[in-house]
Enzyme design. Structure first.
Site, mmCIF file in Angstrom:
data_model
loop_
_atom_site.group_PDB
_atom_site.id
_atom_site.type_symbol
_atom_site.label_atom_id
_atom_site.label_comp_id
_atom_site.label_asym_id
_atom_site.label_seq_id
_atom_site.Cartn_x
_atom_site.Cartn_y
_atom_site.Cartn_z
ATOM 1 N N ARG A 112 30.694 59.021 16.380
ATOM 2 C CA ARG A 112 29.307 58.900 15.941
ATOM 3 C C ARG A 112 29.230 58.351 14.529
ATOM 4 O O ARG A 112 30.158 58.523 13.737
ATOM 5 C CB ARG A 112 28.652 60.274 15.911
ATOM 6 N N ASP A 141 26.178 58.638 11.377
ATOM 7 C CA ASP A 141 24.910 59.297 11.047
ATOM 8 C C ASP A 141 23.823 58.278 10.711
ATOM 9 O O ASP A 141 24.099 57.091 10.544
ATOM 10 C CB ASP A 141 25.112 60.229 9.839
ATOM 11 N N ARG A 143 31.558 61.371 3.626
ATOM 12 C CA ARG A 143 30.540 61.467 2.576
ATOM 13 C C ARG A 143 30.761 62.682 1.662
ATOM 14 O O ARG A 143 30.443 62.635 0.475
ATOM 15 C CB ARG A 143 29.145 61.463 3.191
#
Lengths: 253, 253
Positions: free
Chosen positions: B49, B51, B194
């Site tokens: 995935r 974000d 992140r």
């Protein structure tokens, strides 16, 4: 006191540089910001216009203000208020009669073409699905330097009195799948760079020969030009002024 | 038959990769396109995935289809239908049991930081108004290679059974006012890059020492990590598979 403000902007969401009713312009957003920060109505004068979707990696404007400004602090404050697609780069105190448009002795535009589909460049370069002959485009671009009258590449009879431009540079450079056209002249006619690029790309595609390109310039006939290249590839990249009009140095940031 | 599709996308307007109700995802737009072109309902499986707002300069998905496909023609047709912020780059026939997620042996992310305000990078890099100590950030990044448990940099207890990652590379490179962090591992935890970048930037700002950074990793305590760096700087950049799963060569384009 007169100041020159150096800015850069992403033209994607603006209807060009010039203030106009019912459409958002870079000038409107900039003047609103300057007026708020300086607490007086400011109307800026740009070095020239850019059309809808056209970018500026360097643009200059001048404006007048009653008080002397702390240039570094002002650039910081302008950027705090400006939207992220307009950036203030520098502010200079200039001679009282300095003019962002009339004192510019040269302007440089870049036109970006990508030969590979790139999701990150869709607003920043024009995608060409097929390769073009860059060497041929450069042969044709060199022809531009031998002419002064560019009526062929002017959009409409506008407010200009003549169609002469002193052409200093016109060259394509390729790096990987990216092509960049650099064109520098004392002045440009409305829509000129995109018409030149559109016609040069037809040279690159083999639709127009280099000799044919020269005939098109020489004809001074607008109908002979190819269609304008799309706006997203075009950047006002540099505006040059004589040193003596600047009274302060660039801020370092 | 099973195919691997290589894509790239600008994540700006998407609520991430993953299909979800009431929000536009890359997967939804991609699957709609594949289903239309292939005239059968397609549900793709991504390598992982991304974000909201996170980009992919390389992402792979697999899907199954009844008939054999002309890979070059299909890439052309996908790109004709896809919006300009999603690009199909390649299509490969793969082994029937090849899996875009489980067969990937390494993933690489890039994180882009700009030290100069840039109107053209507002969705593509994170702007830092102050300089950071890149050498110090690289000392800390090297520490990552000595650890396996990255609980500290995991977002929430999710569906993962363990927090171990084999870290292969973690390095900052500076070119002018642009910093790019490259991190490569066999797997990443949710939100991990992140959180790592946010914490490394605090090292660069002098808020955390290199020794302190190591203690933060060793603590396996989520509350010790700095806040996540913003999404716009993050790119899934490379996904690596064993050669043997591919049955066809890349198309040239």
């Amino acid at each position: 006191m007169r100041y020159f403000l150096e800015i850069a902007y992403d033209g994607t969401r603006f209807h060009g540089w010039q203030l106009q009713p019912n459409a958002l312009s870079v000038q409107e957003v900039l003047d609103d910001c300057l007026s708020k920060i300086l607490r007086q109505p400011i109307t800026s004068t740009g070095s020239g216009r850019t059309d809808t979707g056209v970018h500026a990696s360097q643009q200059f404007v001048h404006f007048d203000v009653a008080q002397e400004l702390d240039t570094e602090e002002m650039v910081y404050r302008f950027n705090r208020l400006l939207p992220a697609d307009i950036v203030a780069r520098n502010l200079y105190l200039v001679a009282d009669d300095a003019h962002a448009r009339f004192d510019a002795f040269a302007r440089t535009y870049h036109y970006h073409v990508t030969l590979a589909r790139d999701p990150f460049k869709r607003y920043y370069a024009t995608y060409l699905p097929r390769s073009v002959d860059v060497a041929r485009m450069n042969e044709a671009a060199a022809v531009l330097l031998r002419y002064k009258d560019f009526t062929t590449f002017s959009k409409v009879k506008g407010d200009t009195k003549h169609y002469n431009c002193d052409m200093y540079e016109a060259v394509w450079q390729q790096e990987g799948t990216e092509l960049v056209f650099t064109i520098r002249a004392n002045r440009f006619l409305r829509g000129m760079v995109r018409l030149v690029v559109g016609t040069l790309l037809d040279v690159g595609r083999g639709k127009i020969t280099v000799a044919g390109f020269e005939q098109i310039i020489a004809s001074q006939d607008r109908s002979k030009s190819s269609g304008a290249a799309p706006s997203e590839g075009l950047y006002l990249a540099r505006v040059e002024y004589p040193e003596h009009i600047f009274k302060t140095s660039p801020i370092t940031n």
